[in-house]
Design a protein around this motif. Structure first.
Motif, PDB file in Angstrom:
ATOM      1  N   PHE A  32       0.794  -1.218   0.000  1.00 31.49           N
ATOM      2  CA  PHE A  32       0.000   0.000   0.000  1.00 31.49           C
ATOM      3  C   PHE A  32       0.834   1.279   0.000  1.00 31.49           C
ATOM      4  O   PHE A  32       0.325   2.347  -0.272  1.00 31.49           O
ATOM      5  N   LYS A  50       4.744   7.251   6.437  1.00 31.76           N
ATOM      6  CA  LYS A  50       4.144   6.240   5.556  1.00 31.76           C
ATOM      7  C   LYS A  50       3.312   6.940   4.504  1.00 31.76           C
ATOM      8  O   LYS A  50       2.320   7.604   4.821  1.00 31.76           O
ATOM      9  N   ASP A 241       1.395  -2.060  11.600  1.00 32.84           N
ATOM     10  CA  ASP A 241       0.634  -2.364  10.388  1.00 32.84           C
ATOM     11  C   ASP A 241      -0.839  -2.681  10.682  1.00 32.84           C
ATOM     12  O   ASP A 241      -1.249  -3.843  10.718  1.00 32.84           O
ATOM     13  N   GLY A 243      -3.356  -1.819   8.790  1.00 33.05           N
ATOM     14  CA  GLY A 243      -4.124  -1.694   7.550  1.00 33.05           C
ATOM     15  C   GLY A 243      -5.241  -2.714   7.448  1.00 33.05           C
ATOM     16  O   GLY A 243      -6.253  -2.486   6.777  1.00 33.05           O
TER      17      GLY A 243
HETATM   18 MG    MG Z   1      -0.550  -2.717   5.723  1.00 29.77          MG
END
Ligand code: MG
Ligand code: ATP
Ligand code: MG
Length: 429
Positions: A32, A50, A241, A243
């Motif tokens: 991503f 990020k 992480d 996500g």
């Molecule tokens: Mg991720």
């Protein structure tokens, strides 16, 4: 991927958010985003920046990730819960579109790098315990404190607070601070090829341990692997992480978790909750202690990867109770009505304890105690698994390795002896 809708190309020295953040070097990347070390001119600290791909689905995913990360930061003002901290977020417009950006606290190497660093040999159990305590503290906060399921726990998604190569300054490695050595636009394609190759190598190495369909049992571990010391490395770590994370009462994906860390209820589609993270956690603890993944399933002639995975689980942990085997939306694809796998008929049953002794050369007592810690987490019935809070109370986490104690008392004895000798010398003997 450095095109419209994709990654944003960053040059060392680029500034973000009206000049507040200055890019220093690339820390990593994922499906991503790319992640950069940046200097925060406001706080005079280094941060991880990020930068999400710009296409709508990535922007949407970033909104979700920021929502989860904000809840995590809001609930933990003292930043003591072993979960990565969101510092700031903003949007950045570049030639490829508008990118969501997350500013995270800057962390060190992943547990995967740590395991590679010691050449897949397995960490000392005392070190495994230290890491387990951090992850469990993080999970307890996420689960009980916030109602969040991580859904993608694996070695890559736990980062140490420090870098492994202590002689190398994590900030300066690769570049001196701020603007001195621009390295040009990162070549996404080339980097990705190298990393993909490495992932494939890793999978091949795992596959090489499998003879025929039989992965979890037998085989000889290791070969001549040299020791690499972890002396002096603070092994505290944080979960990262988010996500794919979700609230337990607001799930969107049925297929969660990375293959090797995937729980049986997810394969069977019988519904999942916090306990799915506990299964992955057990896989992580095993991998830290042995240097190898607990399950590396592979599809073959006449059976799928899922079926191989279920077979491996049963070979290591015993037969899945019929009620559970037949209780999922996908059960009929794998099991007959007696709860036996349709396409893999003969299983070689073993046990975790035996595997630890035979393949990984654990002492009997270490194997027994570690298996007693892991097995309840690997219960096929998710409800039976201890939660993170209960797991933190497990006696295994308070064991101090005999080895270490022995070494200490031996060096203590040495000092006593030297002291005696000095006394005798003084006394003219
Ligand atoms: Mg991720
Ligand atoms: P994925 O495909 O795994 O979902 P992603 O695009 O969501 O990837 P992350 O996994 O969050 O990205 O980060 C990619 C990499 O960047 C990590 O594997 C790690 O190497 C590095 N990284 C991420 N966050 C940090 C941090 N806070 N400090 C240091 N490095 C980080
Ligand atoms: Mg990741």
């Amino acid at each position: 991927s450095y095109r419209k809708g994709g990654y944003h190309a960053v040059r060392i020295g680029d500034s973000f958010s009206g000049g507040r953040y200055i890019a220093q070097r690339k820390l990593g990347w994922g499906e991503f985003s790319t992640v950069w070390l940046a200097y925060d001119t406001r706080s005079s600290e280094y941060v991880a920046l990020k930068i999400q791909k710009s296409a709508p689905q990535f922007a949407q995913a970033a909104v979700h990730e920021i929502e989860v990360l904000s809840a995590i930061a809001d609930g933990d003002p003292s930043n003591s819960k072993y979960v990565v901290r969101l510092i700031d977020h903003f949007k950045h417009t570049g030639p490829n579109g508008q990118h969501s950006c997350m500013v995270l606290e800057f962390l060190g190497d992943s547990l995967l790098r740590l395991v590679k660093h010691i050449r897949y040999k397995g960490l000392e159990l005392d070190k495994v315990r230290e890491i387990c305590k951090c992850i469990l503290t993080g999970l307890d906060y996420l689960h009980r404190g916030l109602g969040i399921i991580h859904t993608d726990l694996k070695l890559e998604n736990v980062l140490l607070l420090t870098t492994i190569n202590a002689t190398k300054d994590p900030i300066r490695s690769g570049t001196s601070p701020i603007l001195e050595r621009p390295e040009g636009i990162p070549n996404g394609g080339a980097t990705m090829n190298i990393i993909e190759k490495k992932l494939k190598q890793r999978a091949r190495r795992a596959a090489a341990r499998i003879s025929g369909r039989r992965a979890s049992m037998g085989g000889v571990g290791g070969g001549a692997k040299t020791n690499r010391s972890l002396n002096g490395i603070d092994l505290r770590c944080k979960v990262v992480d988010f996500g794919n994370a979700c609230w337990a009462d607001k799930q969107f994906a049925q297929e969660i978790q990375t293959r090797q860390y995937r729980s049986p209820e997810v394969i069977l589609q019988s519904g999942y909750s916090f306990s799915a993270d506990m299964w992955s956690f057990a896989c992580i603890a095993f991998e830290l202690a042995t240097g190898e993944m607990m399950f590396t399933p592979k599809g073959g002639q006449g059976f799928s990867e899922d079926e191989d995975h279920l077979a491996m689980m049963m070979e290591l942990l015993g037969k899945i109770p019929r009620k559970i085997a037949n209780g999922g939306a996908r059960s009929k694809d794998y099991f007959d009505r007696y709860g036996d796998l349709k396409r893999i008929r003969r299983l070689k049953y073993g046990s975790l304890e035996k595997l630890l002794i035979d393949k990984y050369c654990f002492s009997e007592i270490d194997a027994l105690e570690f298996a007693k810690f892991l097995c309840p987490l690997l219960d096929f019935e998710p409800e039976n698994r201890p939660n993170a809070q209960q797991c933190l109370q497990h006696p295994w986490l308070s064991i101090k390795s005999l080895n270490q104690a022995e070494v200490k008392s031996e060096s203590g004895m040495e000092k006593v002896n030297v002291g005696m000798r000095n006394l005798q010398m003084k006394a003219g003997k």
